[in-house]
Design an enzyme around this catalytic site. Structure first.
Site, short mmCIF file in Angstrom:
data_model
loop_
_atom_site.label_atom_id
_atom_site.label_comp_id
_atom_site.label_asym_id
_atom_site.label_seq_id
_atom_site.Cartn_x
_atom_site.Cartn_y
_atom_site.Cartn_z
N GLY A 1 2.97 2.39 10.77
CA GLY A 1 3.92 3.49 10.60
C GLY A 1 4.65 3.86 11.88
O GLY A 1 5.30 4.90 11.95
N GLU B 1 -6.56 4.77 8.06
CA GLU B 1 -6.29 6.20 7.79
C GLU B 1 -7.53 6.87 7.21
O GLU B 1 -7.81 8.04 7.48
CB GLU B 1 -5.07 6.32 6.87
CG GLU B 1 -3.79 6.06 7.65
CD GLU B 1 -2.66 5.44 6.85
OE1 GLU B 1 -2.70 5.45 5.60
OE2 GLU B 1 -1.71 4.94 7.49
N ASN C 1 0.87 -1.17 0.00
CA ASN C 1 0.00 0.00 0.00
C ASN C 1 0.90 1.22 0.00
O ASN C 1 1.51 1.55 1.01
CB ASN C 1 -0.90 -0.03 1.25
CG ASN C 1 -1.70 1.24 1.41
OD1 ASN C 1 -1.75 2.08 0.50
ND2 ASN C 1 -2.35 1.40 2.55
N LYS D 1 0.18 4.26 -0.24
CA LYS D 1 -0.42 5.45 0.38
C LYS D 1 -0.19 6.68 -0.52
O LYS D 1 -0.18 6.55 -1.73
CB LYS D 1 0.13 5.64 1.80
CG LYS D 1 -0.03 4.35 2.62
CD LYS D 1 0.21 4.53 4.09
CE LYS D 1 0.00 3.20 4.79
NZ LYS D 1 0.13 3.28 6.24
N SER E 1 3.88 -2.08 10.19
CA SER E 1 5.34 -2.14 10.37
C SER E 1 5.95 -3.49 9.97
O SER E 1 6.87 -3.97 10.62
CB SER E 1 5.74 -1.77 11.80
OG SER E 1 5.36 -0.43 12.08
N GLU F 1 -5.02 -4.80 10.69
CA GLU F 1 -4.00 -3.76 10.85
C GLU F 1 -4.24 -3.02 12.16
O GLU F 1 -5.03 -2.06 12.20
CB GLU F 1 -4.08 -2.76 9.69
CG GLU F 1 -3.80 -3.37 8.33
CD GLU F 1 -3.20 -2.35 7.38
OE1 GLU F 1 -2.13 -2.64 6.84
OE2 GLU F 1 -3.78 -1.27 7.20
N HIS G 1 -9.40 1.31 5.12
CA HIS G 1 -8.10 1.50 5.78
C HIS G 1 -8.29 2.45 6.98
O HIS G 1 -9.06 3.41 6.90
CB HIS G 1 -7.07 2.08 4.80
CG HIS G 1 -5.68 2.00 5.35
ND1 HIS G 1 -5.21 2.91 6.26
CD2 HIS G 1 -4.69 1.10 5.16
CE1 HIS G 1 -3.97 2.57 6.60
NE2 HIS G 1 -3.63 1.48 5.95
P1 13P Z 1 3.35 0.48 7.61
O1 13P Z 1 3.84 -0.82 6.99
O2 13P Z 1 4.06 1.68 7.11
O3 13P Z 1 3.28 0.37 9.10
O4 13P Z 1 1.82 0.65 7.10
C1 13P Z 1 0.93 -0.39 7.22
C2 13P Z 1 -0.32 -0.06 6.49
O5 13P Z 1 -1.06 0.81 6.89
C3 13P Z 1 -0.60 -0.79 5.25
O6 13P Z 1 -1.90 -0.55 4.80
#
Ligand code: 13P
Length: 253
Positions: A175, A99, A9, A11, A215, A169, A97
Site C-alpha cells: 500500500g 495486517e 485481496n 481487504k 504495490s 509480502e 497477512h
Molecule cells: P497493495 O497491492 O495494495 O500494496 O497490497 C498488497 C497486499 O497486502 C495484498 O495482500
C-alpha cells in the site's frame, strides 16, 4: 509446471453490491487466460453472492477468503469457520497477512492452526510472510521470513506444502507504492523455495507456488512475473479496479 496465480485481496473494501458489480466487470476480462489462474478474495459479507455469481457466469475465477478461524464451529462470536467457507466453494484462504499480524496481533502459532484447519477442510492456504523496513535495513529480512515459515508450516507435511501458496509480502511495499525490485522479489521467493526444499524436500519445493505481493500494478507486473521463482501475485489496491487487475493477470500485456 507451476501455473501462476494472480489473487486479488480486496481487504476491507467493497460492499456486497459493489463486489458483485466488480466481479461482473472482471469476469469477461479474464476469460480464456492461458498463463495464469485468477482468484478474488472479497470481504466475508460478499462471499456468498460472489460465489453464486461466479458459478452462474461460469467465470474462470477462483474464490478466496481473507481469513478464517481455526475451529469447525463453536462459541467464537464474530468468527468464520473453514467449513462455512468450504460450503461457499471457497478454494483459497489467506492466512497470516501482515495486517492481521501487525494490527490484530496474530502470532505464528495461531496462523499455523489456521493452516491446519484450512487444509483439513480441503482448501488451499495462502500463507503470507514478509519483513518490515527496519528488519530489511538491519539485514534481517531472510531470518524473519525463515522464522515465519518454520513456525507457521510446522504442522504440515511435504505433500500438503506442495499444494500450498506462499505469498512474500514485504511490509514496506504494501500500500506504499514502493514495489520490491524484481531482483528483490526473486531473491526472497527463491530463498523461500530453497528453505522448503531443505525442510520438506525437493518435490514440495518444486510444486509450491510462491507469490509476490506489495504495490503490484499493471506497469510492474510483467517484470515481476518474469522472475523464475515468482509464481504470481497477491494484489491489494490494484485488484479493486477490474481493468487494472485484468491487466496484471495478463502480466501487464
Ligand atoms: P497493495 O497491492 O495494495 O500494496 O497490497 C498488497 C497486499 O497486502 C495484498 O495482500
Amino acid at each position: 509446471m507451476r501455473k501462476p496465480l494472480i489473487a486479488g485481496n480486496w481487504k476491507m473494501y467493497k460492499s456486497n453490491a459493489e463486489a458483485v458489480e466488480l466481479v461482473r466487470e472482471l469476469a469477461p476480462l479474464v476469460t480464456g487466460l492461458k498463463d495464469a489462474e485468477v482468484a478474488v478474495c472479497p470481504p466475508f459479507t460478499a462471499l456468498s453472492d460472489v460465489s453464486r455469481l461466479l458459478s452462474d457466469l461460469g467465470a474462470e475465477i477462483s474464490l478466496g477468503a481473507q481469513d478464517v478461524y481455526p475451529e469447525k464451529e463453536g462459541a467464537f462470536t464474530g468468527e468464520i469457520s473453514p467449513l462455512m467457507l468450504k460450503a461457499l466453494d471457497v478454494a483459497y484462504v489467506i492466512a497470516g497477512h501482515s495486517e492481521r499480524r501487525e494490527i490484530i496481533g496474530e502470532d505464528d502459532e495461531f496462523i499455523a492452526a489456521k493452516l491446519r484447519a484450512v487444509l483439513d477442510a480441503g482448501m488451499t492456504p495462502i500463507l503470507c510472510v514478509g519483513e518490515t523496513l527496519q528488519e530489511r535495513e538491519a539485514g534481517g529480512a531472510a531470518a524473519k521470513v525463515e522464522g515465519q515459515l518454520e513456525a507457521c508450516l510446522k504442522g504440515a507435511d511435504g505433500g500438503e506444502i506442495a499444494g500450498m501458496v506462499i505469498a512474500y509480502e514485504p511490509i514496506w511495499a504494501i500500500g506504499t507504492g514502493k514495489t520490491a525490485t524484481p531482483d528483490d522479489a526473486q531473491d526472497m521467493c527463491s530463498f523461500i523455495r530453497r528453505w522448503i526444499s531443505g525442510a520438506y524436500g525437493e518435490d514440495a519445493a518444486a510444486a509450491v507456488r510462491v507469490l509476490y505481493g506489495g504495490s503490484v500494478k499493471p506497469d510492474n507486473a510483467a517484470e515481476l512475473m518474469a522472475m523464475e521463482d515468482v509464481d504470481g501475485a497477491l494484489v491489494g489496491g490494484a485488484s479493486l479496479k477490474a481493468a487494472d487487475f485484468a491487466a496484471i493477470a495478463n502480466f501487464g500485456r
